[in-house]
Design a protein around this motif. Structure first.
Motif: not given
Length: 446
Positions: A414, A417-418, A420-423, A426
């Motif tokens: 997890r 993945r978090e 990778r999903n955060a710019s 952010s």
């Protein structure tokens, strides 16, 4: 637990109900940690009776499960915490600042930030510093609260060289410098309340002379500090009380240990404090694991199980002995016994729980119980080989409760993945570039 088991100073693996443990595995899966909270209470009451004149704290690092902290706090124990995370767990378990000692080693900047923030809301919190540098770092953050000094007495003891802390350079200020360090801290406005040391973990009966000498040095130091700085509130001589892991080992005679401690420390105008961890929880817990592979190797028979060094690392890390019982074979008197190696699924040759241990012949689907797993079991579990950590259940007053759910592979991945999903811009990404509590280092504001 039977009345007979409750009266004993150690609970052996054979005293756990085999059918009950197998039923728990069938319901909650494997591997599975099981912890009996009533046994935790009994262990506390036994130690409280022996050390009736001491302030007793629980070393949270042994088992930080919230149910354990609540149980021991309600029984009367304070909580000794080695990190900000453990302090947060203690507060969530209902502890007040006066019940908490924060005793960190080389604390990260984020930890100290968090602790000083917590001190604002809990001014009775006690912080134990193990170096002059840590005292400086506390002062830089405006902390002037209750300060205890961890000293290095030059004597170590314990079940393995990796846990003999009393003489290790990593731990504490050399005892010969303690008076000057505390006098300076008092002059700087700190509320000096105590001194602390810990000889090591898993101290056995044959190491009590080292424990006695260590306590005597603490008594001498307490008197010297009192003369130079003023009366101390407490002298904390740590914990380290060992438990018998092998079936033929005798338990510690707690009354003798308590008497020897009082005699060795001598007359001090301060309260004696102790902080055991293992003693309260070790024999209150078992690890259940299922046999999935049986094979005849060249020199041994291997029973492969679904728990491994990621589940219980003590055998691999310390060459520690844990009793093992085949629960499925408990009612099968006809099973032959033969020497076996019980090994886990981790891709390391050190991932074994025992070698050439005589056990009933293992069969696929058998449930094995690994005893004395309540201390430093789940606390040292990890996700090496990307393996999820196991579930934990607690037993209390005849009830069974899931205390910690089983992790999934999704849990293991997890955080990636978090990320990778955060710019990059952010708040999440910004926070992750710093430490756990949002501060990069102690030099940020220099």
């Amino acid at each position: 637990m039977t009345d007979a088991a409750a009266s004993l100073s150690v609970r052996r693996l054979t005293e756990w109900d085999a059918a009950e443990l197998q039923a728990l595995t069938a319901e909650y899966g494997s591997p599975l940690y099981v912890l009996d909270l009533e046994r935790v209470r009994q262990n506390y009451r036994r130690l409280e009776a022996a050390f009736s004149d001491a302030d007793i704290l629980y070393a949270v690092k042994a088992n930080a499960l919230g149910d354990v902290l609540s149980t021991l706090r309600e029984a009367g124990a304070g909580l000794e915490c080695a990190s900000a995370g453990e302090v947060q767990r203690a507060l969530e378990a209902g502890a007040s600042g006066s019940e908490i000692h924060y005793t960190a080693v080389n604390p990260p900047a984020g930890d100290l930030d968090w602790i000083v923030d917590a001190w604002a809301d809990h001014p009775e919190l006690t912080v134990t510093a193990g170096s002059e540098d840590t005292i400086d770092r506390l002062a830089d953050r405006g902390y002037t609260g209750r300060l205890c000094l961890r000293v290095n007495p030059g004597i170590g003891a314990g079940h393995h060289e990796k846990v003999r802390t009393g003489a290790a350079a990593k731990f504490g200020v050399p005892a010969e410098r303690a008076v000057d360090v505390l006098a300076d801290a008092a002059d700087r406005g700190f509320d000096v309340v105590g001194i602390h040391a810990h000889v090591g973990s898993g101290v056995s009966s044959d190491q009590l002379e080292a424990h006695r000498e260590f306590v005597a040095r603490m008594g001498d130091l307490a008197r010297a500090v009192a003369d130079a700085v003023g009366t101390l509130e407490f002298v904390d001589v740590g914990g380290g009380f060992g438990v018998p892991y092998r079936e033929d080992e005798d338990p510690l005679d707690l009354e003798s240990v308590a008497d020897a401690t009082r005699d060795a420390i001598g007359e001090i105008d301060a309260e004696l404090a102790i902080e055991p961890g293992r003693y309260f929880v070790a024999d209150a817990g078992v690890l259940l694991t299922e046999v999935n592979t049986v094979k005849d190797a060249r020199e041994t028979t291997v029973a492969g199980v679904d728990a491994g060094m990621t589940t219980l690392i003590r055998p691999a890390m310390y060459d520690a002995y844990h009793p093992i019982r085949n629960l499925t074979a408990a009612g099968d008197d006809g099973r032959e016994r033969l020497p076996q190696t019980v090994a886990g699924p981790i891709c390391e040759s050190g991932d074994v729980f025992c070698t050439e241990r005589e056990l009933p012949v293992s069969k696929r689907g058998d449930i094995l119980a690994i005893g004395n797993a309540g201390a430093y079991g789940y606390e040292m579990a990890n996700q090496y080989n990307s393996r999820p950590r196991p579930a934990s259940i607690v037993l209390e007053d005849g009830d069974v409760r899931l205390a910690r759910r089983r992790e999934t592979v999704d849990d293991v991945t997890r955080a990636e993945r978090e990320a990778r999903n955060a710019s990059d811009s952010s708040p999440l990404a910004s926070a992750n570039r710093k430490n756990d509590h949002g501060r990069a280092s102690d030099t940020d504001n220099d």
